[in-house]
Structure formats: C-alpha cells, structure tokens
Design a protein around this motif. Structure first.
Motif, PDB file in Angstrom:
ATOM      1  N   ASP A   3      16.744  -1.629 -21.841  1.00 13.07           N
ATOM      2  CA  ASP A   3      17.816  -1.780 -20.853  1.00 13.07           C
ATOM      3  C   ASP A   3      17.603  -2.952 -19.902  1.00 13.07           C
ATOM      4  O   ASP A   3      18.574  -3.564 -19.445  1.00 13.07           O
ATOM      5  N   PRO A  40      20.576  -8.357 -29.816  1.00 14.82           N
ATOM      6  CA  PRO A  40      20.262  -7.353 -30.826  1.00 14.82           C
ATOM      7  C   PRO A  40      18.747  -7.215 -30.988  1.00 14.82           C
ATOM      8  O   PRO A  40      18.014  -8.198 -30.869  1.00 14.82           O
ATOM      9  N   SER A  99      15.818   4.003 -31.015  1.00 18.55           N
ATOM     10  CA  SER A  99      16.898   3.474 -31.863  1.00 18.55           C
ATOM     11  C   SER A  99      18.115   4.392 -31.836  1.00 18.55           C
ATOM     12  O   SER A  99      19.259   3.929 -31.779  1.00 18.55           O
ATOM     13  N   ARG A 143      19.909   3.970 -28.424  1.00 19.36           N
ATOM     14  CA  ARG A 143      20.526   2.661 -28.154  1.00 19.36           C
ATOM     15  C   ARG A 143      21.077   2.065 -29.445  1.00 19.36           C
ATOM     16  O   ARG A 143      20.743   0.962 -29.842  1.00 19.36           O
ATOM     17  N   LYS A 144      21.955   2.806 -30.101  1.00 21.52           N
ATOM     18  CA  LYS A 144      22.479   2.428 -31.421  1.00 21.52           C
ATOM     19  C   LYS A 144      23.170   1.073 -31.426  1.00 21.52           C
ATOM     20  O   LYS A 144      23.092   0.337 -32.406  1.00 21.52           O
ATOM     21  N   ARG A 145      23.866   0.719 -30.377  1.00 24.63           N
ATOM     22  CA  ARG A 145      24.575  -0.567 -30.351  1.00 24.63           C
ATOM     23  C   ARG A 145      23.620  -1.745 -30.223  1.00 24.63           C
ATOM     24  O   ARG A 145      23.889  -2.821 -30.730  1.00 24.63           O
ATOM     25  N   GLN A 146      22.528  -1.550 -29.529  1.00 22.87           N
ATOM     26  CA  GLN A 146      21.588  -2.633 -29.268  1.00 22.87           C
ATOM     27  C   GLN A 146      20.562  -2.792 -30.386  1.00 22.87           C
ATOM     28  O   GLN A 146      20.192  -3.904 -30.735  1.00 22.87           O
ATOM     29  N   LYS A 155      19.444  -2.996 -33.979  1.00 23.19           N
ATOM     30  CA  LYS A 155      20.063  -3.310 -35.273  1.00 23.19           C
ATOM     31  C   LYS A 155      19.192  -2.907 -36.445  1.00 23.19           C
ATOM     32  O   LYS A 155      19.675  -2.755 -37.566  1.00 23.19           O
TER      33      LYS A 155
END
Length: 101
Positions: A39, A45, A62, A65-68, A70
């Motif tokens: 954060d 990514p 992971s 923070r699925k969007r961040q 990869k």
C-alpha cells in the motif's frame, strides 16, 4: 539489452534482521506488514515471491490485493498450519493466538 528492475525486500517482524521478539510474532502481524509494503512502498503492478512461510504470506497478500498483484511465486510455500499449531494440548492463550490471522 540491460533492464533495471525495482524490487522491495524485507524481513518480517522478529525474523532476519528485523527487530522484535519471535514470541510476539503472529501471522496476522506479518500479513499486515506485507500489505503495508504494497500500500505504501510498492508502485505499479507487483510480482510477489516468497519461500516457506513467506510464500504463504505472499499468497495471502496476493488474495488481499488482487488488482495490484499480477503474479505470485511460492518456493516451497508453507501451508496454512494455524489449525495444526492450535492443538488441544496447547494452553488456551496459545490456541487463540495461533488460530487467528
């Protein structure tokens, strides 16, 4: 072609060169540290890599923070062993602190 690849490496509380007493370590605290890194330190990514317990924590981070995140690489990633550690023979205080994230 030479590329520069940025990375962040850190030791969890009470592990490696970090401060703290091992007896004060919890998985929940370690996960909070990983999420704080994502954060507030990491940008763009991310590819998370972790081994053993670090692999388990990288997987948990992971999922949070699925969007961040990869990609994730787990090297001999430890399973979720909280329930196994919280055996009936352990004192109640130990069972409650190990069974919660």
């Amino acid at each position: 072609m030479q590329e520069k690849i940025a990375f962040t490496r850190f030791d969890y509380f009470a592990h490696g060169k970090s401060e703290g007493e091992f007896t004060d370590f919890t998985i929940g605290r370690a996960l909070e540290s990983a999420l704080e890194m994502l954060d507030h330190i990491a940008t763009g990514p991310q590819l998370l890599v972790g081994s053993s317990m670090g692999g388990w924590l990288a997987l948990l981070a992971s999922l949070e923070r699925k969007r961040q995140v990869k990609a994730f690489v787990g090297i001999a990633a430890a399973p979720d062993f909280r329930r196994a550690c919280a055996s009936a023979s352990a004192p109640p205080s130990a069972r409650s602190s190990t069974a919660t994230a």
